[in-house]
Write a protein that holds these residues in place. Structure first.
Motif, PDB file in Angstrom:
ATOM      1  N   GLY A 173       0.815  -1.212   0.000  1.00  0.00           N
ATOM      2  CA  GLY A 173       0.000   0.000   0.000  1.00  0.00           C
ATOM      3  C   GLY A 173       0.848   1.260   0.000  1.00  0.00           C
ATOM      4  N   GLY A 174       0.372   2.286  -0.688  1.00  0.00           N
ATOM      5  CA  GLY A 174       1.018   3.591  -0.692  1.00  0.00           C
ATOM      6  C   GLY A 174      -0.011   4.670  -0.433  1.00  0.00           C
ATOM      7  N   TRP A 175       0.365   5.650   0.388  1.00  0.00           N
ATOM      8  CA  TRP A 175      -0.560   6.732   0.739  1.00  0.00           C
ATOM      9  C   TRP A 175       0.151   8.072   0.663  1.00  0.00           C
ATOM     10  N   ILE A 176      -0.590   9.073   0.201  1.00  0.00           N
ATOM     11  CA  ILE A 176      -0.144  10.458   0.236  1.00  0.00           C
ATOM     12  C   ILE A 176      -1.142  11.234   1.082  1.00  0.00           C
ATOM     13  N   ILE A 177      -0.644  11.872   2.143  1.00  0.00           N
ATOM     14  CA  ILE A 177      -1.493  12.758   2.938  1.00  0.00           C
ATOM     15  C   ILE A 177      -1.128  14.188   2.554  1.00  0.00           C
ATOM     16  N   LEU A 178      -2.115  14.891   2.015  1.00  0.00           N
ATOM     17  CA  LEU A 178      -1.887  16.266   1.577  1.00  0.00           C
ATOM     18  C   LEU A 178      -1.930  17.233   2.768  1.00  0.00           C
ATOM     19  N   GLN A 179      -1.485  18.465   2.530  1.00  0.00           N
ATOM     20  CA  GLN A 179      -1.408  19.454   3.603  1.00  0.00           C
ATOM     21  C   GLN A 179      -2.767  19.785   4.201  1.00  0.00           C
ATOM     22  N   ASP A 180      -3.842  19.624   3.419  1.00  0.00           N
ATOM     23  CA  ASP A 180      -5.183  19.920   3.933  1.00  0.00           C
ATOM     24  C   ASP A 180      -5.830  18.699   4.584  1.00  0.00           C
ATOM     25  N   GLY A 181      -5.071  17.596   4.709  1.00  0.00           N
ATOM     26  CA  GLY A 181      -5.586  16.406   5.383  1.00  0.00           C
ATOM     27  C   GLY A 181      -6.173  15.356   4.455  1.00  0.00           C
ATOM     28  N   ARG A 182      -6.404  15.695   3.185  1.00  0.00           N
ATOM     29  CA  ARG A 182      -6.924  14.700   2.252  1.00  0.00           C
ATOM     30  C   ARG A 182      -5.903  13.578   2.037  1.00  0.00           C
ATOM     31  N   GLN A 183      -6.436  12.379   1.780  1.00  0.00           N
ATOM     32  CA  GLN A 183      -5.573  11.234   1.549  1.00  0.00           C
ATOM     33  C   GLN A 183      -5.861  10.616   0.192  1.00  0.00           C
ATOM     34  N   VAL A 184      -4.794  10.172  -0.460  1.00  0.00           N
ATOM     35  CA  VAL A 184      -4.902   9.456  -1.723  1.00  0.00           C
ATOM     36  C   VAL A 184      -4.019   8.236  -1.603  1.00  0.00           C
ATOM     37  N   GLY A 185      -4.567   7.035  -1.907  1.00  0.00           N
ATOM     38  CA  GLY A 185      -3.748   5.840  -1.765  1.00  0.00           C
ATOM     39  C   GLY A 185      -4.270   4.682  -2.586  1.00  0.00           C
ATOM     40  N   ILE A 186      -3.384   3.723  -2.789  1.00  0.00           N
ATOM     41  CA  ILE A 186      -3.721   2.491  -3.505  1.00  0.00           C
ATOM     42  C   ILE A 186      -3.112   1.315  -2.743  1.00  0.00           C
ATOM     43  N   VAL A 187      -3.886   0.233  -2.624  1.00  0.00           N
ATOM     44  CA  VAL A 187      -3.379  -1.019  -2.096  1.00  0.00           C
ATOM     45  C   VAL A 187      -3.406  -2.041  -3.228  1.00  0.00           C
ATOM     46  N   SER A 188      -2.264  -2.637  -3.486  1.00  0.00           N
ATOM     47  CA  SER A 188      -2.181  -3.677  -4.520  1.00  0.00           C
ATOM     48  C   SER A 188      -2.161  -5.040  -3.839  1.00  0.00           C
ATOM     49  N   ARG A 189      -3.023  -5.939  -4.328  1.00  0.00           N
ATOM     50  CA  ARG A 189      -3.063  -7.312  -3.833  1.00  0.00           C
ATOM     51  C   ARG A 189      -2.524  -8.219  -4.932  1.00  0.00           C
ATOM     52  N   ASP A 190      -1.326  -8.718  -4.719  1.00  0.00           N
ATOM     53  CA  ASP A 190      -0.646  -9.518  -5.732  1.00  0.00           C
ATOM     54  C   ASP A 190      -0.586  -8.765  -7.063  1.00  0.00           C
ATOM     55  N   GLY A 191      -0.312  -7.466  -6.978  1.00  0.00           N
ATOM     56  CA  GLY A 191      -0.152  -6.666  -8.182  1.00  0.00           C
ATOM     57  C   GLY A 191      -1.415  -6.088  -8.742  1.00  0.00           C
ATOM     58  N   LYS A 192      -2.563  -6.324  -8.122  1.00  0.00           N
ATOM     59  CA  LYS A 192      -3.833  -5.779  -8.609  1.00  0.00           C
ATOM     60  C   LYS A 192      -4.208  -4.566  -7.760  1.00  0.00           C
ATOM     61  N   PRO A 193      -4.151  -3.350  -8.350  1.00  0.00           N
ATOM     62  CA  PRO A 193      -4.385  -2.134  -7.562  1.00  0.00           C
ATOM     63  C   PRO A 193      -5.863  -1.857  -7.320  1.00  0.00           C
ATOM     64  N   ALA A 194      -6.129  -1.221  -6.176  1.00  0.00           N
ATOM     65  CA  ALA A 194      -7.479  -0.758  -5.839  1.00  0.00           C
ATOM     66  C   ALA A 194      -7.327   0.387  -4.847  1.00  0.00           C
ATOM     67  N   ALA A 195      -8.391   1.162  -4.718  1.00  0.00           N
ATOM     68  CA  ALA A 195      -8.355   2.292  -3.796  1.00  0.00           C
ATOM     69  C   ALA A 195      -8.069   1.806  -2.380  1.00  0.00           C
ATOM     70  N   ALA A 196      -7.231   2.550  -1.644  1.00  0.00           N
ATOM     71  CA  ALA A 196      -6.832   2.149  -0.297  1.00  0.00           C
ATOM     72  C   ALA A 196      -7.721   2.811   0.743  1.00  0.00           C
ATOM     73  N   PRO A 197      -7.999   2.102   1.834  1.00  0.00           N
ATOM     74  CA  PRO A 197      -8.713   2.742   2.935  1.00  0.00           C
ATOM     75  C   PRO A 197      -7.799   3.768   3.592  1.00  0.00           C
ATOM     76  N   PRO A 198      -8.352   4.773   4.253  1.00  0.00           N
ATOM     77  CA  PRO A 198      -7.505   5.800   4.875  1.00  0.00           C
ATOM     78  C   PRO A 198      -6.731   5.262   6.077  1.00  0.00           C
ATOM     79  N   ILE A 199      -5.590   5.860   6.308  1.00  0.00           N
ATOM     80  CA  ILE A 199      -4.784   5.497   7.469  1.00  0.00           C
ATOM     81  C   ILE A 199      -5.004   6.527   8.571  1.00  0.00           C
ATOM     82  N   ASP A 200      -4.674   6.122   9.792  1.00  0.00           N
ATOM     83  CA  ASP A 200      -4.710   7.067  10.908  1.00  0.00           C
ATOM     84  C   ASP A 200      -3.491   7.984  10.755  1.00  0.00           C
ATOM     85  N   PRO A 201      -3.705   9.292  10.592  1.00  0.00           N
ATOM     86  CA  PRO A 201      -2.571  10.177  10.336  1.00  0.00           C
ATOM     87  C   PRO A 201      -1.572  10.250  11.484  1.00  0.00           C
TER      88      PRO A 201
END
Length: 227
Positions: free
Chosen positions: A180-208
């Protein structure tokens, strides 16, 4: 009758000579002859002073000890959006190395890494996807372009202060490799993807604050990325 003058003079000279001899024996000093008395007195030459001892050679300064290791180089984070606002880009820089993550939060992502030049130029690449990031770091921000295949995305990423920045987590869950990879922006928004065996999908948010995230019922911890 002969005149007694010469005899008296001779006798007086003998008496004077005997007196002077007696005086010399008493004082231990030689009686100067009439010739010596007529010579001008000469002051005795002063005894030469003993030579001064040589000055000691200056002690060389102690050899400088090797410079103590400096503190670990500070890590600087940048995060921002592409100019068309369809994806996010985050970059972590430490010394002359950098790692970047491009993510649209749905199916497209790319991890890139590479060197940072002294003038702030960076040319990062991905050995997996062939993605490239060409940018320059200046004035507290990074501006550049991400290129994947035939597409490219100009972007601007401003300096990020924790908890904003770049995070990553990997694990094995139910036999599948999760990344999984996540970007937390300065305004608190999060963008991320979790890949399962190479298949990407939107990631759930992490606790900042802690990076905790639950994926497929398994709790993981996303951690800041270090180049």
């Amino acid at each position: 009758m002969k005149h007694p003058g010469p005899l008296i003079t001779l006798f007086a000279g003998l008496v004077l000579g005997l007196f002077m001899l007696s005086l010399n024996a008493t004082t231990g000093e030689p009686v100067p002859s009439s010739r010596d008395r007529d010579r001008p007195a000469v002051s005795p030459s002063p005894s030469p002073s003993p030579p001064a001892p040589p000055s000691p050679s200056p002690t060389p300064p102690p050899a400088a000890s090797p410079t103590a290791p400096t503190q670990a180089q500070a890590q600087v984070e940048f995060a921002g959006r592409t100019n068309d606002d369809t994806a996010s880009v985050a970059i972590s820089v430490r010394g002359d190395k950098a790692i970047a993550y491009f993510c649209d939060g749905r199916t497209r992502e790319a991890w890139m890494r590479g060197p940072v030049e002294e003038d702030g130029d960076m040319h990062l690449t991905s050995s997996e996807s062939g993605a490239k990031l060409d940018a320059v770091m200046t004035g507290g921000k990074v501006t550049g372009t991400v290129e994947i295949g035939e597409q490219n995305w100009p972007f601007t990423a401003d300096k990020a202060v924790k908890p904003s920045g770049l995070y990553r987590a990997t694990a094995q869950v139910r036999g599948a490799e999760l990344r999984g990879g996540w970007i937390i922006l300065q305004d608190g928004r999060q963008v991320g993807i979790v890949s399962r065996d190479g298949k990407p999908a939107a990631a759930p948010p992490i606790d900042p604050e802690t990076g905790a995230v639950t994926v497929d019922g398994t709790q993981l911890t996303a951690r800041p990325v270090v180049p």
